[in-house]
Design a protein around this motif. Structure first.
Motif, PDB file in Angstrom:
ATOM      1  N   GLU A 169       0.858  -1.178   0.000  1.00  0.00           N
ATOM      2  CA  GLU A 169       0.000   0.000   0.000  1.00  0.00           C
ATOM      3  C   GLU A 169       0.894   1.227   0.000  1.00  0.00           C
ATOM      4  OE1 GLU A 169      -3.538   1.903   2.719  1.00  0.00           O
ATOM      5  OE2 GLU A 169      -3.648  -0.234   2.209  1.00  0.00           O
ATOM      6  N   GLU A 170       0.510   2.214  -0.784  1.00  0.00           N
ATOM      7  CA  GLU A 170       1.342   3.405  -0.940  1.00  0.00           C
ATOM      8  C   GLU A 170       0.865   4.566  -0.080  1.00  0.00           C
ATOM      9  OE1 GLU A 170       3.614   2.095  -2.580  1.00  0.00           O
ATOM     10  OE2 GLU A 170       2.352   0.517  -3.409  1.00  0.00           O
ATOM     11  N   THR A 171      -0.146   4.307   0.778  1.00  0.00           N
ATOM     12  CA  THR A 171      -0.677   5.373   1.616  1.00  0.00           C
ATOM     13  C   THR A 171       0.375   5.881   2.594  1.00  0.00           C
ATOM     14  OG1 THR A 171      -2.800   4.227   1.533  1.00  0.00           O
ATOM     15  CG2 THR A 171      -2.581   6.012   3.140  1.00  0.00           C
ATOM     16  N   THR A 172       0.514   7.194   2.674  1.00  0.00           N
ATOM     17  CA  THR A 172       1.348   7.800   3.709  1.00  0.00           C
ATOM     18  C   THR A 172       0.503   8.758   4.527  1.00  0.00           C
ATOM     19  OG1 THR A 172       2.074   9.623   2.281  1.00  0.00           O
ATOM     20  CG2 THR A 172       3.448   7.628   2.323  1.00  0.00           C
ATOM     21  N   GLN A 229     -11.662  -5.834   6.674  1.00  0.00           N
ATOM     22  CA  GLN A 229     -12.148  -7.139   6.224  1.00  0.00           C
ATOM     23  C   GLN A 229     -11.457  -7.497   4.915  1.00  0.00           C
ATOM     24  OE1 GLN A 229     -16.472  -8.109   6.765  1.00  0.00           O
ATOM     25  NE2 GLN A 229     -16.695  -5.881   6.891  1.00  0.00           N
ATOM     26  N   HIS A 230     -11.111  -8.780   4.776  1.00  0.00           N
ATOM     27  CA  HIS A 230     -10.567  -9.325   3.525  1.00  0.00           C
ATOM     28  C   HIS A 230      -9.313  -8.577   3.063  1.00  0.00           C
ATOM     29  CE1 HIS A 230     -14.579 -10.890   3.747  1.00  0.00           C
ATOM     30  NE2 HIS A 230     -15.144  -9.796   3.283  1.00  0.00           N
ATOM     31  N   TYR A 231      -8.510  -8.136   4.018  1.00  0.00           N
ATOM     32  CA  TYR A 231      -7.397  -7.258   3.681  1.00  0.00           C
ATOM     33  C   TYR A 231      -6.463  -7.246   4.890  1.00  0.00           C
ATOM     34  CZ  TYR A 231      -5.438  -3.033   1.342  1.00  0.00           C
ATOM     35  OH  TYR A 231      -4.646  -2.110   0.682  1.00  0.00           O
ATOM     36  N   PRO A 232      -5.148  -7.173   4.675  1.00  0.00           N
ATOM     37  CA  PRO A 232      -4.246  -7.124   5.830  1.00  0.00           C
ATOM     38  C   PRO A 232      -4.361  -5.805   6.588  1.00  0.00           C
ATOM     39  CG  PRO A 232      -3.016  -6.812   3.790  1.00  0.00           C
ATOM     40  CD  PRO A 232      -4.406  -7.203   3.382  1.00  0.00           C
ATOM     41  N   GLY A 233      -4.219  -5.880   7.911  1.00  0.00           N
ATOM     42  CA  GLY A 233      -4.208  -4.665   8.721  1.00  0.00           C
ATOM     43  C   GLY A 233      -2.894  -3.927   8.556  1.00  0.00           C
ATOM     44  N   ILE A 234      -2.919  -2.646   8.877  1.00  0.00           N
ATOM     45  CA  ILE A 234      -1.709  -1.840   8.702  1.00  0.00           C
ATOM     46  C   ILE A 234      -1.108  -1.449  10.048  1.00  0.00           C
ATOM     47  CG2 ILE A 234      -2.401  -0.899   6.471  1.00  0.00           C
ATOM     48  CD1 ILE A 234      -3.036   1.775   8.019  1.00  0.00           C
ATOM     49  N   GLN A 235       0.182  -1.170   9.994  1.00  0.00           N
ATOM     50  CA  GLN A 235       0.901  -0.455  11.034  1.00  0.00           C
ATOM     51  C   GLN A 235       1.552   0.741  10.362  1.00  0.00           C
ATOM     52  OE1 GLN A 235       3.464  -3.529  12.501  1.00  0.00           O
ATOM     53  NE2 GLN A 235       4.698  -3.621  10.659  1.00  0.00           N
ATOM     54  N   LEU A 236       2.126   1.629  11.139  1.00  0.00           N
ATOM     55  CA  LEU A 236       2.661   2.871  10.587  1.00  0.00           C
ATOM     56  C   LEU A 236       4.178   2.892  10.744  1.00  0.00           C
ATOM     57  CD1 LEU A 236      -0.015   5.405  11.876  1.00  0.00           C
ATOM     58  CD2 LEU A 236       0.116   4.275   9.648  1.00  0.00           C
ATOM     59  N   TRP A 238       7.736   4.603  10.289  1.00  0.00           N
ATOM     60  CA  TRP A 238       8.344   5.931  10.165  1.00  0.00           C
ATOM     61  C   TRP A 238       9.139   5.981   8.866  1.00  0.00           C
ATOM     62  CZ3 TRP A 238      12.940   8.599   9.770  1.00  0.00           C
ATOM     63  CH2 TRP A 238      12.955   9.927  10.218  1.00  0.00           C
ATOM     64  N   ASP A 239       8.856   6.973   8.033  1.00  0.00           N
ATOM     65  CA  ASP A 239       9.442   7.070   6.702  1.00  0.00           C
ATOM     66  C   ASP A 239      10.510   8.159   6.649  1.00  0.00           C
ATOM     67  OD1 ASP A 239       9.447   6.054   4.053  1.00  0.00           O
ATOM     68  OD2 ASP A 239       8.355   7.829   3.387  1.00  0.00           O
ATOM     69  N   LYS A 240      10.130   9.313   7.149  1.00  0.00           N
ATOM     70  CA  LYS A 240      11.049  10.421   7.360  1.00  0.00           C
ATOM     71  C   LYS A 240      10.345  11.401   8.284  1.00  0.00           C
ATOM     72  CE  LYS A 240       9.873  13.275   3.315  1.00  0.00           C
ATOM     73  NZ  LYS A 240      10.426  13.929   2.100  1.00  0.00           N
ATOM     74  N   ALA A 241      10.960  12.530   8.573  1.00  0.00           N
ATOM     75  CA  ALA A 241      10.400  13.440   9.559  1.00  0.00           C
ATOM     76  C   ALA A 241       8.928  13.733   9.287  1.00  0.00           C
ATOM     77  CB  ALA A 241      11.197  14.741   9.589  1.00  0.00           C
ATOM     78  N   TYR A 242       8.085  13.415  10.254  1.00  0.00           N
ATOM     79  CA  TYR A 242       6.648  13.683  10.243  1.00  0.00           C
ATOM     80  C   TYR A 242       5.882  12.850   9.218  1.00  0.00           C
ATOM     81  CZ  TYR A 242       8.099  17.634  13.086  1.00  0.00           C
ATOM     82  OH  TYR A 242       8.659  18.415  14.059  1.00  0.00           O
ATOM     83  N   ARG A 243       6.520  11.871   8.602  1.00  0.00           N
ATOM     84  CA  ARG A 243       5.812  11.051   7.617  1.00  0.00           C
ATOM     85  C   ARG A 243       5.857   9.584   8.012  1.00  0.00           C
ATOM     86  NH1 ARG A 243       7.341  11.235   1.295  1.00  0.00           N
ATOM     87  NH2 ARG A 243       8.912   9.684   1.877  1.00  0.00           N
ATOM     88  N   TYR A 244       4.660   8.969   8.035  1.00  0.00           N
ATOM     89  CA  TYR A 244       4.532   7.547   8.324  1.00  0.00           C
ATOM     90  C   TYR A 244       3.909   6.865   7.109  1.00  0.00           C
ATOM     91  CZ  TYR A 244       5.529   8.724  13.173  1.00  0.00           C
ATOM     92  OH  TYR A 244       6.131   9.180  14.311  1.00  0.00           O
ATOM     93  N   ARG A 245       4.306   5.622   6.891  1.00  0.00           N
ATOM     94  CA  ARG A 245       3.855   4.856   5.724  1.00  0.00           C
ATOM     95  C   ARG A 245       3.033   3.661   6.190  1.00  0.00           C
ATOM     96  NH1 ARG A 245       6.521   0.600   4.208  1.00  0.00           N
ATOM     97  NH2 ARG A 245       8.432   1.355   5.241  1.00  0.00           N
ATOM     98  N   ALA A 246       1.891   3.440   5.534  1.00  0.00           N
ATOM     99  CA  ALA A 246       1.089   2.255   5.831  1.00  0.00           C
ATOM    100  C   ALA A 246       1.877   1.009   5.466  1.00  0.00           C
ATOM    101  CB  ALA A 246      -0.226   2.301   5.052  1.00  0.00           C
ATOM    102  N   ASP A 247       2.029   0.113   6.422  1.00  0.00           N
ATOM    103  CA  ASP A 247       2.859  -1.073   6.234  1.00  0.00           C
ATOM    104  C   ASP A 247       2.084  -2.298   6.702  1.00  0.00           C
ATOM    105  OD1 ASP A 247       5.813  -2.074   5.789  1.00  0.00           O
ATOM    106  OD2 ASP A 247       5.139  -2.988   7.668  1.00  0.00           O
ATOM    107  N   PHE A 248       2.162  -3.384   5.924  1.00  0.00           N
ATOM    108  CA  PHE A 248       1.433  -4.600   6.271  1.00  0.00           C
ATOM    109  C   PHE A 248       2.148  -5.449   7.323  1.00  0.00           C
ATOM    110  CE2 PHE A 248      -0.391  -4.390   1.731  1.00  0.00           C
ATOM    111  CZ  PHE A 248      -1.456  -3.623   2.162  1.00  0.00           C
ATOM    112  N   GLY A 249       3.402  -5.150   7.597  1.00  0.00           N
ATOM    113  CA  GLY A 249       4.114  -5.871   8.632  1.00  0.00           C
ATOM    114  C   GLY A 249       4.607  -7.239   8.242  1.00  0.00           C
ATOM    115  N   ALA A 250       4.534  -7.572   6.970  1.00  0.00           N
ATOM    116  CA  ALA A 250       5.033  -8.867   6.498  1.00  0.00           C
ATOM    117  C   ALA A 250       5.579  -8.687   5.089  1.00  0.00           C
ATOM    118  CB  ALA A 250       3.927  -9.915   6.515  1.00  0.00           C
TER     119      ALA A 250
END
Length: 708
Positions: A169-172, A229-236, A238-250
């Motif tokens: 996922e490319e959401t930040t 539902q039907h989709y992996p959960g995300i964690q956040l 840290w990408d760079k200062a003040y920016r977090y990236r949606a990450d599936f953790g696997a």
């Protein structure tokens, strides 16, 4: 409790009526003209903004370096700066765009929702502007913009017979500069300390969802995930200062068949902690309950006796202890008893469980039976697939159990065996009219709005995983968790109520099934027994009082269905030895009696008095201390449980009229009036139901009195 069906559509906000149809409340708008969303859209070549119903909050789409981005603002405050959108499927990045002008035509409506929820408030009813924005022929962005935040998700069309690979996922989430971030490090069961993080410095940090953001100007936002539902959960990450990236953790791709729909990414906003805490977007992006499954009003929130923490080993969970806890729960008027890990080692466990279930039912105590998902624990050595889960639910239904406590799930990166398993269990359990408490589990994402038989979910650092006698740790937790983790929904912390500090946790914890860690025999001996028994587990409304501050103090006022207000407070680092409560923050018109419990030098101490909403009240509130306070229109000498004598009624206001029944039915205008200062005597088991006609409206209460 009736769970409301949602009415959705294009409508005007005038001429609204409520209709009761088949026990379901429908919000119906009688206007003939469809709602025109054009005033809620502003579009240029560079930006497309969707405005909330009050037009103060905006979700604005832009294109930055060929990628679609969004930001969220209210008035002059930007809570989310331009943040990238989209995901990658089969090597194709969805969410790229040449310009905002290349997006398709926006379709949308005013979406109105009224539904019952269980926890911080009785109703989620915030309207929103809901739109769908085509990005390509097969990929679209769905957005809902509320007065207090925004939510969005992705939808990719697909053939029901074709499986594709969701790769990332490319959401930040680009947060405001100079903000502070509060949250917990990522953990498979979300069992971590919630604390402050400087978002400009931690270069390798991954946080669990939700997180809470405090802007430089003192306003708040939270990042949540809704309708997972039907989709992996995300964690956040840290990408760079003040920016977090949606990450599936696997580090692997996810096979997806048919249409791919992400969960909602939610940005909830608030001018203060009270507005933030009372945000209900996470529930309103989920489906309404199935009226066929939940039409009979069989879901019962309540208190639960729980023996596991007394020993914390499978050997400590015995038939004799389960029977003792069930009997004590009946004497307290508790609705449930939890039989935890260890029962599978009992000799002839089926017969003993059937006996416990029958004994509990005699006194209105439902048994909740534990099992594990992980192989090697619980029923048949684990629940390997959905058929095993259904078999377990059939097994406990046949025993006469009221529900299940299901533990040790895989983490949110496992879609089929974790994320989807929750709904499969809840749906089948609803068919069997069983309630569920999930443990060792993923975070809540609002699905208990669709499946109200989910009465609790752990996904929190609970009492059994902490130093139960370390007030410094507990005070830190209870001045942070309510404003971070608990924004996502209920949490099975399992408070101990041995002192006022612990009793305060009954108010500071969202738990429709409140498992109490204190031995119920000890509660029966407590001088605060009736106060503890009186505390509800679901609330009509919650007010986070002005002394509350992250990591310093938490002071909540909550109104129960009986019209009483409960105030719980815990002080971590707030200066001063006393707290002056401004009662007009929550009390209504008229007179109230109050009962205050604090920890004195010789143990629990009680103070009582009479106040109105125009008054202030000062309570002791030193660091690492807590209190529990109740304001009543009507006070009983006993709040259910074992019949030990006559029950006396006291009213605080001469204008308050109490009518009652003793057969469990709702009182009517012809029901007898219970006069102030008089008593009722019960010879046999009785369900006492009250209708309380007070200056601020009519309230209801019900208490079961057991002849033991």
């Amino acid at each position: 409790m009736t769970f409301f069906k949602t009415h959705k559509g294009l409508c005007l906000l005038s001429a609204a009526v409520l209709l009761l149809v088949g026990g379901v409340l429908l919000l119906v708008f009688t206007a003939d003209t469809p709602y025109d969303i054009a005033p809620h859209l502003t579009r240029t070549d560079e930006a497309l903004s969707i405005l909330s119903p009050d037009k103060r909050t905006a979700l604005t789409l832009t294109v930055q370096d060929g990628r679609l981005c969004c930001r969220v603002s209210r008035d002059d405050t930007v809570f989310l700066r331009d943040s990238s959108l989209g995901f990658t499927v089969d090597g194709t990045a969805y969410g790229t765009a040449d310009a905002v002008s290349a997006l398709g035509d926006v379709s949308g409506s005013l979406l109105t929702e009224v539904r019952t929820i269980q926890g911080r408030t009785a109703e989620a009813n915030a309207p929103c502007i809901a739109v769908e924005i085509p990005v390509t022929d097969d990929f679209s962005l769905e957005a809902r913009v509320f007065d207090n935040g925004a939510a969005f998700r992705y939808r990719l069309k697909g053939d029901a017979e074709v499986t594709r690979s969701l790769q990332s996922e490319e959401t930040t989430f680009v947060l405001p500069e100079d903000c502070g971030v509060w949250g917990g490090e990522s953990h498979r069961y979300h069992e971590t300390i919630q604390k402050y993080w400087a978002p400009d410095r931690y270069t390798a940090l991954t946080l669990g969802v939700p997180i809470t953001v405090r802007t430089e100007g003192g306003q708040y936002a939270a990042i949540l995930e809704g309708n997972l539902q039907h989709y992996p959960g995300i964690q956040l990450a840290w990408d760079k200062a003040y920016r977090y990236r949606a990450d599936f953790g696997a580090d692997h791709a996810y096979p997806m068949t048919g249409e791919i729909v992400s969960p909602y990414r939610i940005v909830a906003v608030g001018d203060d902690l009270n507005e933030l805490y009372n945000n209900t977007i996470v529930y309103q992006v989920c489906d309404a309950p199935d009226t066929d499954l939940f039409a009979d009003d069989w879901v019962k929130p309540g208190r639960a006796a729980w023996s596991w923490i007394d020993g914390r080993t499978v050997d400590s969970v015995t038939p004799d202890k389960a029977r003792s806890y069930t009997e004590a729960a009946a004497k307290l008027g508790f609705e449930y008893n939890i039989i935890d890990e260890g029962w599978v080692d009992w000799v002839n466990y089926r017969r003993k469980l059937e006996t416990l279930a029958a004994e509990g039912e005699e006194y209105g105590v439902g048994q909740i039976l534990w099992t594990g998902v992980t192989a090697g624990v619980g029923y048949q050595g684990g629940l390997d697939d959905v058929e095993d889960a259904k078999a377990y639910l059939d097994f406990i239904k046949a025993l006469g159990m009221r529900g299940a406590k299901i533990d040790f799930f895989p983490d949110e990166s496992h879609v089929e065996t974790a994320v989807d398993r929750y709904v499969e269990i809840l749906s089948y359990a609803a068919e069997q009219q069983l309630v569920i408490n999930f443990h060792g589990c993923n975070k809540p994402t609002g699905l208990d709005a669709a499946y109200p038989n989910e009465l609790n979910r752990e996904a929190i650092l609970g009492l059994e995983s902490t130093e139960a006698d370390n007030r410094t740790v507990l005070a830190q937790m209870f001045t942070t968790q309510p404003f971070i983790r608990n924004l996502a929904g209920h949490a099975d912390f399992t408070p101990a109520v041995d002192d006022a500090f612990g009793m305060a946790q009954l108010v500071l914890t969202d738990a429709p099934m409140q498992a109490i860690a204190t031995d119920p025999q000890k509660i029966l001996r407590s001088k605060a027994r009736e106060m503890i028994k009186s505390v509800p587990t679901v609330w009509e409304e919650t007010v986070v009082l002005s002394p509350s501050a992250l990591n310093r103090a938490a002071v909540f006022a909550r109104r129960g269905a009986n019209g009483s207000w409960y105030v719980g407070g815990i002080n971590h680092t707030r200066d001063g030895k006393d707290l002056t409560l401004t009662l007009s923050e929550f009390l209504g018109e008229g007179t109230y009696t109050y009962e205050l419990w604090i920890d004195g030098k010789k143990g629990l101490e009680k103070q009582t008095g009479t106040v109105t909403g125009d008054d202030t009240l000062t309570v002791p509130f030193a660091k690492l201390e807590g209190f529990l306070l109740r304001f009543d229109r009507v006070t009983l000498s006993q709040y259910g449980g074992e019949i030990t004598g006559a029950v006396t009624l006291t009213t605080a206001d001469d204008r308050t009229v109490v009518r009652y029944t003793t057969d469990g039915t709702a009182p009517t205008a012809s029901s007898p009036v219970w006069e102030n200062g008089t008593s009722l005597t019960f010879e046999d088991t009785t369900v006492l139901t009250l209708s309380i006609e007070a200056p601020d409206g009519t309230h209801t209460a019900s208490y079961r009195f057991n002849k033991m």
